[in-house]
Write a protein that holds these residues in place. Structure first.
Motif, short mmCIF file in Angstrom:
data_model
loop_
_atom_site.label_atom_id
_atom_site.label_comp_id
_atom_site.label_asym_id
_atom_site.label_seq_id
_atom_site.Cartn_x
_atom_site.Cartn_y
_atom_site.Cartn_z
N PRO A 128 0.85 -1.14 0.00
CA PRO A 128 -0.04 -0.17 -0.04
C PRO A 128 0.82 1.24 -0.06
O PRO A 128 1.98 1.25 0.55
N SER A 129 0.25 2.42 -0.69
CA SER A 129 1.13 3.54 -0.69
C SER A 129 1.33 4.12 0.64
O SER A 129 0.30 4.02 1.66
N PRO A 130 2.16 4.63 1.21
CA PRO A 130 2.73 5.12 2.56
C PRO A 130 1.95 6.28 2.67
O PRO A 130 1.51 7.04 1.87
N SER A 131 1.29 6.66 4.04
CA SER A 131 0.59 7.83 4.16
C SER A 131 1.69 8.83 4.25
O SER A 131 2.76 8.76 4.53
N VAL A 132 1.02 10.30 3.83
CA VAL A 132 1.99 11.29 3.64
C VAL A 132 1.23 12.26 4.61
O VAL A 132 -0.06 12.78 4.34
N ALA A 133 2.05 13.31 5.11
CA ALA A 133 1.56 14.25 6.14
C ALA A 133 0.92 15.30 5.20
O ALA A 133 1.41 15.58 4.04
N LYS A 134 -0.09 15.96 5.49
CA LYS A 134 -0.50 16.90 4.83
C LYS A 134 0.46 18.34 4.70
O LYS A 134 0.09 19.10 3.81
N ASP A 135 1.12 18.65 5.51
CA ASP A 135 2.17 19.87 5.63
C ASP A 135 3.30 19.11 4.99
O ASP A 135 3.96 18.27 5.33
N ARG A 141 10.17 15.89 6.68
CA ARG A 141 10.79 15.25 7.90
C ARG A 141 10.62 13.89 7.97
O ARG A 141 11.48 13.12 8.19
N GLU A 142 9.47 13.49 7.52
CA GLU A 142 9.22 12.05 7.63
C GLU A 142 10.03 11.28 6.55
O GLU A 142 10.63 10.14 6.96
N LEU A 143 9.95 12.00 5.46
CA LEU A 143 10.97 11.08 4.31
C LEU A 143 12.42 11.08 4.69
O LEU A 143 13.05 10.22 4.68
N ALA A 144 12.77 12.27 5.38
CA ALA A 144 14.23 12.24 5.95
C ALA A 144 14.46 11.13 7.04
O ALA A 144 15.43 10.73 7.03
N GLU A 145 13.36 11.04 7.95
CA GLU A 145 13.48 9.90 8.97
C GLU A 145 13.50 8.59 8.32
O GLU A 145 14.38 7.86 8.75
N LEU A 183 17.16 17.05 3.09
CA LEU A 183 15.55 16.92 3.44
C LEU A 183 15.29 17.85 4.58
O LEU A 183 14.26 18.36 4.86
N THR A 184 16.11 18.02 5.59
CA THR A 184 15.87 18.62 6.90
C THR A 184 16.60 19.91 6.79
O THR A 184 16.19 20.89 7.63
N GLU A 185 17.30 20.38 5.94
CA GLU A 185 18.00 21.69 5.92
C GLU A 185 16.95 22.78 5.16
O GLU A 185 16.19 22.54 4.46
N PRO A 186 16.75 23.69 6.10
CA PRO A 186 15.72 24.69 5.82
C PRO A 186 16.04 25.40 3.99
O PRO A 186 17.21 25.53 3.72
N GLU A 187 14.83 25.76 3.57
CA GLU A 187 15.13 26.33 2.05
C GLU A 187 15.26 27.49 2.29
O GLU A 187 14.89 28.36 1.28
N ASP A 188 15.59 28.57 3.12
CA ASP A 188 15.65 29.80 3.32
C ASP A 188 16.82 30.70 2.71
O ASP A 188 16.87 31.68 2.30
N ASP A 189 17.83 29.77 2.13
CA ASP A 189 18.76 30.21 1.45
C ASP A 189 18.87 30.26 -0.13
O ASP A 189 19.69 30.03 -0.93
N LYS A 190 17.54 30.28 -0.69
CA LYS A 190 17.41 30.20 -2.07
C LYS A 190 17.62 31.75 -2.61
O LYS A 190 17.68 32.76 -2.30
#
Length: 190
Positions: A128-135, A141-145, A183-190
């Protein structure tokens, strides 16, 4: 406060994320090529433990690929960020499935688009397809874990792995750890 104690707000040159992704990709590709393109003509004579190790590692990579596809399906806005990482995970699965000298360097197909690969992965496995957070941030974060847990399991498997499979596991585990960081590094430095 002296200027050498404070970090500049924006740095010129490539971002750390770009450098890490590039370095992980180059290292992973080099080791994958070295491990999957060996001239081992007696692949059929490998011990069953080695085949089981490769099959389990391929299955783990395919499951992780399914997680990437599920996140991409739920959050298409993450395609640019996840695309290169997903492509590497697909290469990892293919390397484990290759089983040694069964592939040539030019036989790797290009990575499919996230939408095409989502349906391909879903139809290829009965899981089954894994559940994915709406946020989206929580989904990352879940993918990184998931990447981190798999990298840790692969590190543990190195103890009993034969040399070629050990190199491949080490390479893929290192790439997974780099993926978890990216995956956990913030995207603020674009």
């Amino acid at each position: 406060m002296p200027s050498y104690l404070t970090a500049p707000r924006s740095r010129p040159g490539p971002r750390r994320r770009s450098l890490l992704a590039g370095a992980a990709g180059v290292a992973s590709a080099a080791l994958l090529a070295g491990c999957t393109d060996s001239a081992d003509s007696d692949a059929d004579e490998r011990p069953s433990a080695t085949r089981r190790l490769r099959a389990a590692a391929a299955k783990d990579s395919r499951q992780l690929l399914g997680r990437y596809d599920a996140v991409l399906a739920a959050h298409p806005s993450l395609a640019e960020r996840l695309g290169p990482l997903r492509a590497e995970v697909q290469q990892h699965a293919e390397a484990f499935e290759g089983g040694g000298g069964n592939r040539s360097k030019n036989s790797a197909a290009p990575a499919p688009s996230p939408s095409a690969s989502a349906s391909a992965s879903a139809s290829a496995s009965a899981a089954p397809s894994p559940s994915v957070a709406k946020d989206p941030e929580k989904a990352l974060r879940e993918l990184a874990e998931a990447e981190r847990r798999l990298a840790d399991r692969r590190d543990d498997a190195l103890v009993d792995a034969p040399a070629e499979e050990g190199r491949l596991l080490a390479s893929v585990a290192a790439a997974g750890a780099a993926h978890a960081y990216l995956l956990t590094e913030p995207e603020d430095d674009k």
